[in-house]
Design a protein around this motif. Structure first.
Motif, PDB file in Angstrom:
ATOM      1  N   ARG A   1       0.846  -1.199   0.000  1.00 18.34           N
ATOM      2  CA  ARG A   1       0.000   0.000   0.000  1.00 18.34           C
ATOM      3  C   ARG A   1       0.884   1.254   0.000  1.00 18.34           C
ATOM      4  NH1 ARG A   1      -3.503  -1.833  -2.013  1.00 18.34           N
ATOM      5  NH2 ARG A   1      -5.504  -2.590  -1.322  1.00 18.34           N
ATOM      6  N   LYS A   2       2.086   1.097  -0.565  1.00 17.41           N
ATOM      7  CA  LYS A   2       3.035   2.203  -0.713  1.00 17.41           C
ATOM      8  C   LYS A   2       3.330   2.911   0.620  1.00 17.41           C
ATOM      9  CE  LYS A   2       3.373   1.444  -5.061  1.00 17.41           C
ATOM     10  NZ  LYS A   2       4.591   1.098  -5.750  1.00 17.41           N
ATOM     11  N   ASN A   3       3.368   2.100   1.678  1.00 21.38           N
ATOM     12  CA  ASN A   3       3.667   2.639   3.017  1.00 21.38           C
ATOM     13  C   ASN A   3       2.698   3.746   3.430  1.00 21.38           C
ATOM     14  OD1 ASN A   3       5.777   0.873   3.391  1.00 21.38           O
ATOM     15  ND2 ASN A   3       7.360   2.297   2.737  1.00 21.38           N
ATOM     16  N   SER A   4       1.460   3.691   2.931  1.00 20.77           N
ATOM     17  CA  SER A   4       0.456   4.642   3.435  1.00 20.77           C
ATOM     18  C   SER A   4       0.179   4.291   4.900  1.00 20.77           C
ATOM     19  CB  SER A   4      -0.799   4.629   2.583  1.00 20.77           C
ATOM     20  OG  SER A   4      -1.318   3.327   2.485  1.00 20.77           O
ATOM     21  N   ILE A   5      -0.247   5.291   5.650  1.00 25.17           N
ATOM     22  CA  ILE A   5      -0.218   5.170   7.113  1.00 25.17           C
ATOM     23  C   ILE A   5      -1.645   5.103   7.668  1.00 25.17           C
ATOM     24  CG2 ILE A   5       0.747   6.147   9.234  1.00 25.17           C
ATOM     25  CD1 ILE A   5       2.645   7.826   7.475  1.00 25.17           C
ATOM     26  N   THR A   6      -1.924   4.040   8.406  1.00 23.63           N
ATOM     27  CA  THR A   6      -3.234   3.866   9.064  1.00 23.63           C
ATOM     28  C   THR A   6      -3.164   4.411  10.487  1.00 23.63           C
ATOM     29  OG1 THR A   6      -2.545   1.728   9.913  1.00 23.63           O
ATOM     30  CG2 THR A   6      -3.657   1.730   7.763  1.00 23.63           C
ATOM     31  N   SER A   7      -4.326   4.500  11.138  1.00 25.11           N
ATOM     32  CA  SER A   7      -4.308   5.021  12.512  1.00 25.11           C
ATOM     33  C   SER A   7      -3.541   4.071  13.432  1.00 25.11           C
ATOM     34  CB  SER A   7      -5.713   5.322  13.026  1.00 25.11           C
ATOM     35  OG  SER A   7      -6.503   4.204  12.891  1.00 25.11           O
ATOM     36  N   THR A   8      -3.604   2.765  13.155  1.00 26.98           N
ATOM     37  CA  THR A   8      -2.822   1.812  13.970  1.00 26.98           C
ATOM     38  C   THR A   8      -1.325   2.110  13.838  1.00 26.98           C
ATOM     39  OG1 THR A   8      -4.483   0.181  13.390  1.00 26.98           O
ATOM     40  CG2 THR A   8      -2.483  -0.673  14.380  1.00 26.98           C
ATOM     41  N   MET A   9      -0.899   2.460  12.621  1.00 23.05           N
ATOM     42  CA  MET A   9       0.529   2.767  12.405  1.00 23.05           C
ATOM     43  C   MET A   9       0.919   4.065  13.117  1.00 23.05           C
ATOM     44  SD  MET A   9       0.562   1.634   8.414  1.00 23.05           S
ATOM     45  CE  MET A   9       2.217   2.106   7.919  1.00 23.05           C
ATOM     46  N   TYR A  10       0.037   5.086  13.069  1.00 21.99           N
ATOM     47  CA  TYR A  10       0.350   6.327  13.814  1.00 21.99           C
ATOM     48  C   TYR A  10       0.498   6.015  15.302  1.00 21.99           C
ATOM     49  CZ  TYR A  10      -0.946   9.255   9.796  1.00 21.99           C
ATOM     50  OH  TYR A  10      -0.999   9.851   8.570  1.00 21.99           O
TER      51      TYR A  10
ATOM     52  N   GLY B   1      -8.344   5.084   2.602  1.00 20.62           N
ATOM     53  CA  GLY B   1      -9.495   4.311   3.105  1.00 20.62           C
ATOM     54  C   GLY B   1      -9.784   4.673   4.551  1.00 20.62           C
ATOM     55  N   ASP B   2      -8.733   4.871   5.340  1.00 21.49           N
ATOM     56  CA  ASP B   2      -8.883   5.274   6.748  1.00 21.49           C
ATOM     57  C   ASP B   2      -9.528   6.655   6.851  1.00 21.49           C
ATOM     58  OD1 ASP B   2      -7.944   3.213   8.338  1.00 21.49           O
ATOM     59  OD2 ASP B   2      -6.509   4.513   9.398  1.00 21.49           O
ATOM     60  N   PHE B   3      -9.096   7.566   5.947  1.00 23.68           N
ATOM     61  CA  PHE B   3      -9.683   8.911   5.941  1.00 23.68           C
ATOM     62  C   PHE B   3     -11.196   8.817   5.713  1.00 23.68           C
ATOM     63  CE2 PHE B   3      -6.024  11.955   4.514  1.00 23.68           C
ATOM     64  CZ  PHE B   3      -5.787  12.286   5.836  1.00 23.68           C
ATOM     65  N   LEU B   4     -11.599   7.872   4.822  1.00 18.64           N
ATOM     66  CA  LEU B   4     -13.025   7.727   4.502  1.00 18.64           C
ATOM     67  C   LEU B   4     -13.786   7.087   5.658  1.00 18.64           C
ATOM     68  CD1 LEU B   4     -13.500   6.390   0.851  1.00 18.64           C
ATOM     69  CD2 LEU B   4     -14.718   8.287   1.908  1.00 18.64           C
ATOM     70  N   ASN B   5     -13.201   6.010   6.212  1.00 18.13           N
ATOM     71  CA  ASN B   5     -13.956   5.171   7.157  1.00 18.13           C
ATOM     72  C   ASN B   5     -13.774   5.571   8.617  1.00 18.13           C
ATOM     73  OD1 ASN B   5     -14.753   3.627   4.948  1.00 18.13           O
ATOM     74  ND2 ASN B   5     -12.854   2.434   5.047  1.00 18.13           N
ATOM     75  N   ALA B   6     -12.593   6.076   8.974  1.00 16.40           N
ATOM     76  CA  ALA B   6     -12.340   6.386  10.386  1.00 16.40           C
ATOM     77  C   ALA B   6     -11.518   7.658  10.496  1.00 16.40           C
ATOM     78  CB  ALA B   6     -11.604   5.216  11.038  1.00 16.40           C
ATOM     79  N   PRO B   7     -12.066   8.800  10.029  1.00 17.46           N
ATOM     80  CA  PRO B   7     -11.270  10.038  10.106  1.00 17.46           C
ATOM     81  C   PRO B   7     -10.968  10.408  11.559  1.00 17.46           C
ATOM     82  CG  PRO B   7     -13.551  10.494   9.454  1.00 17.46           C
ATOM     83  CD  PRO B   7     -13.404   9.004   9.496  1.00 17.46           C
ATOM     84  N   PRO B   8      -9.788  10.977  11.807  1.00 18.22           N
ATOM     85  CA  PRO B   8      -9.463  11.364  13.189  1.00 18.22           C
ATOM     86  C   PRO B   8     -10.485  12.360  13.702  1.00 18.22           C
ATOM     87  CG  PRO B   8      -7.939  12.363  11.623  1.00 18.22           C
ATOM     88  CD  PRO B   8      -8.776  11.401  10.853  1.00 18.22           C
ATOM     89  N   SER B   9     -10.921  12.169  14.951  1.00 22.52           N
ATOM     90  CA  SER B   9     -12.022  13.006  15.435  1.00 22.52           C
ATOM     91  C   SER B   9     -11.652  13.872  16.634  1.00 22.52           C
ATOM     92  CB  SER B   9     -13.225  12.125  15.790  1.00 22.52           C
ATOM     93  OG  SER B   9     -12.791  11.082  16.624  1.00 22.52           O
ATOM     94  N   THR B  10     -10.590  13.530  17.346  1.00 21.99           N
ATOM     95  CA  THR B  10     -10.238  14.342  18.518  1.00 21.99           C
ATOM     96  C   THR B  10      -8.736  14.607  18.513  1.00 21.99           C
ATOM     97  OG1 THR B  10      -9.593  12.539  19.991  1.00 21.99           O
ATOM     98  CG2 THR B  10     -11.965  13.040  19.874  1.00 21.99           C
TER      99      THR B  10
ATOM    100  N   PHE C   1      -8.577  20.616   9.647  1.00 17.16           N
ATOM    101  CA  PHE C   1      -8.373  19.360   8.910  1.00 17.16           C
ATOM    102  C   PHE C   1      -9.470  18.349   9.286  1.00 17.16           C
ATOM    103  CE2 PHE C   1      -6.151  15.440   7.773  1.00 17.16           C
ATOM    104  CZ  PHE C   1      -5.330  15.796   6.720  1.00 17.16           C
ATOM    105  N   GLY C   2      -9.722  18.232  10.599  1.00 13.85           N
ATOM    106  CA  GLY C   2     -10.737  17.282  11.080  1.00 13.85           C
ATOM    107  C   GLY C   2     -12.118  17.620  10.513  1.00 13.85           C
TER     108      GLY C   2
ATOM    109  N   ARG D   1     -14.636  14.245   0.649  1.00 11.35           N
ATOM    110  CA  ARG D   1     -15.334  12.964   0.426  1.00 11.35           C
ATOM    111  C   ARG D   1     -15.259  12.588  -1.058  1.00 11.35           C
ATOM    112  NH1 ARG D   1     -15.405  10.961   5.315  1.00 11.35           N
ATOM    113  NH2 ARG D   1     -17.004   9.456   4.819  1.00 11.35           N
ATOM    114  N   GLU D   2     -15.419  13.612  -1.922  1.00 14.88           N
ATOM    115  CA  GLU D   2     -15.339  13.369  -3.366  1.00 14.88           C
ATOM    116  C   GLU D   2     -13.908  12.946  -3.766  1.00 14.88           C
ATOM    117  OE1 GLU D   2     -16.927  12.807  -5.949  1.00 14.88           O
ATOM    118  OE2 GLU D   2     -15.581  13.366  -7.598  1.00 14.88           O
ATOM    119  N   ALA D   3     -12.898  13.625  -3.212  1.00 20.58           N
ATOM    120  CA  ALA D   3     -11.503  13.292  -3.561  1.00 20.58           C
ATOM    121  C   ALA D   3     -11.173  11.861  -3.138  1.00 20.58           C
ATOM    122  CB  ALA D   3     -10.549  14.278  -2.890  1.00 20.58           C
TER     123      ALA D   3
END
Ligand code: COA
Length: 254
Positions: A22-31, A66-75, A227-228, A237-239
């Motif tokens: 996934r080209k080293n894209s970063i998920t919330s678990t990785m952060y 995918g993370d941005f779409l499904n679980a965007p950071p909220s706090t 950003f949030g 959402r469109e992007a």
């Protein structure tokens, strides 16, 4: 295998992106893993230096879309913001070894590193506007400061990539090397730092950074709030939908 590898040896903690498919894209678990690794490296007196590295072909494609779409950071306690605060306030030297694409946070995290070594294939980009977003990691402050306003506008408003030589010219990168040599060179520089008195390293870094530490924190907090909010708005959402569907985004309504 974990998507983030953390290895400590001889006073150097190396944090490696390990999600090549996934080209080293970063998920919330990785952060969260990287934030934890920084906290441990900060608290552990035997650790003197941290190195971030990717693969010879790609540093990081930035946030997982995918993370941005499904679980965007909220706090502010979301892993991405924890990671950003962690790297921006890390007291000991941080190095980065960057080859191939470094997108979004893959580039902005470098503004919080002390030394950056790049492969001649490195391509930096901060395409936040193209994703309906605004800059993060205090890049809206630090990019104009380092690049000058007009070059910053090119990087942040147009979101166009720039290559290793241009990054060297503006001072984002210390040295450009063949991609096969970058990780090894960064480790060699880290070993030099690890042999120095750690108290002197910490105090020197603190003095260099203190002038604008609170401004960086304030900018990061303001960016984070925008950003949030923008992550949930129609343009982003469109992007993201367009990226997932492998089509061009349609911003005529955004
Ligand atoms: N989030 C989720 N998946 C990603 C991703 C990301 N940020 N970046 C790449 N991927 C996925 C691709 O969808 C593709 O998946 P597939 O094999 O199921 O089709 C796979 O990783 C390989 O990526 P691909 O685009 O085919 O590789 P490339 O070498 O042609 O291009 C990049 C590499 C980094 C230039 C390109 O992937 C890219 O631009 N990614 C998006 C960067 C981005 O906008 N990040 C957000 C910044 S805030």
């Amino acid at each position: 295998m974990s998507d983030i590898l953390v290895h400590t040896e001889a006073g150097i903690t190396t944090i490696s992106f390990n999600r090549l498919e996934r080209k080293n894209s970063i998920t919330s678990t990785m952060y969260a893993s990287m934030a934890d690794a920084l906290e441990q490296a900060s608290a552990d007196a035997s650790v003197r230096v941290v190195v971030f590295q990717g693969h010879e072909t790609v540093f990081s494609a930035g946030n997982d879309i995918g993370d941005f779409l499904n679980a965007p950071p909220s706090t502010p306690e979301s892993p991405v913001f924890r990671f950003l605060r962690g790297i921006a306030t890390f007291p000991k030297p941080v190095l980065a070894a960057v080859c191939g694409p470094a997108v979004g946070i893959g580039t902005t995290l470098l503004f919080h590193c002390d030394l950056v070594y790049a492969g001649d294939n490195a391509a930096f980009s901060m395409p936040f506007v193209n994703l309906g977003l605004c800059p993060e990691a205090a890049s809206s402050l630090l990019v104009p400061q380092m690049f000058g306003y007009h070059r910053a506008a090119e990087a942040l408003l147009l979101g166009e990539p720039f290559m290793a030589e241009a990054a060297l010219e503006v001072g984002l990168v210390n040295r450009v090397l063949p991609p096969t040599e970058v990780n090894g060179y960064a480790q060699a520089q880290a070993r030099k730092l690890a042999a120095k008195p750690v108290t002197a390293l910490i105090e020197t870094k603190r003095l260099m950074k203190k002038g604008q530490a609170s401004q960086v924190q304030a900018q990061m907090a303001e960016e984070g709030a925008s950003f949030g909010r923008m992550l949930r708005e129609p343009a982003a959402r469109e992007a993201f939908a367009a990226f997932m569907e492998k089509r061009k985004p349609d911003f005529t309504k955004a």
